[in-house]
Enzyme design. Sequence first.
Site: not given
Length: 368
Positions: A65, A239, A305
């Site tokens: 991330d 996401e 991400h």
Amino acid sequence: MKRDYRTLIIQAIKHNYWVRLLLLLAPVIIILSCTKKSAQNVVQPPDPPKKETTFKNPLLGSGADPWVIKSGNSFYYMSTGVSKISITKTPAISELAKANPTVVWTPPASGPNSKNIWAPELHYLQGKWYMYYTAGASSDLATQRCFVLENSAAEPLDGSWTDKGKLSDPDGDFFAIDGTVLEYKDKLYFIWSGQISGSDITQRIYIAEMLNPWTLKTHKVQLSLPQYDWEKNGSAVNEGPEILKNAAGRVFLVYSGSSCHTDNYGLGMLSLKENGDPLNPADWTKSAVPVFSKSIENNVFGPGHNGFFKSKDGKEDWIIYHANAQSGLGCGGARSPRIQKFTWNTDGTPNFGVPVSTTQSLTKPSGE
């Protein structure tokens, strides 16, 4: 009286007094000899080392991330730390491995934001630094929510970080992760990934207008849910939403689809129409295919991400993302941060290309 050595030499030849002549010329001979010797003994400085102009991915051995923001002449890098939040400051993002991370916040021993610290992002809003991150109350991931910290120092490594609490819709306070911010037409919007109920297992992308950098002004609106097969590998997931704007100010929302446990974790994209309303789902258009996905040929698996940043001189656009170097490594510590330059299509949409191999030499971002 200034002596004419030429005249003395002529007189010496005539009168044969060589000894006197040598005594008179001795200082000149010594000076000339020393000067010549000194010149011979001068050590020439070595050529300066050749400056490296290329680099290879990954930037670090591990870092899920990843997030980068440029401020002034420095880059600030962050990634999931699980038990802490660290910031790494560097003048050259391609040389991230040479810089040392600084721990800027550790969670309390207990409480709603005490466990599983994920996906921190640093933003400079309204004259202060804000850090958005995901955390939970226990090992039960259903408790994961979005939180924010505030720092009024000019430099994010200075000052102290104040806990501004949880960011959530009180009428829909369920699983929520990966918060980010959209600045658009003098308004702030909070965007995150969440679920519609306590029993829901589908991760969706939500948006809400913000009253200030730590408070929501409106209820959440769903912008996207997994609807294509490529978004449902392992589980149905949208996401890691991130905002990208082109030179004309057009807004794109790039997100990660499918479970991060699979090799097929990749990036999808929503496009906001010109002068559109971010809170109106009808004003967003969703791409039916991923815009960035695995490359078996380059041994890049589960790229996702991501974040975006400009090169040091502001001339180039770059994407940062994590990926695995082998198939089947899933959602663990093997994920490493990588960067690569991207371009723009003639219609104003981004072209991220194919994830590059870790064996490929890349030209450093311009300005480095």
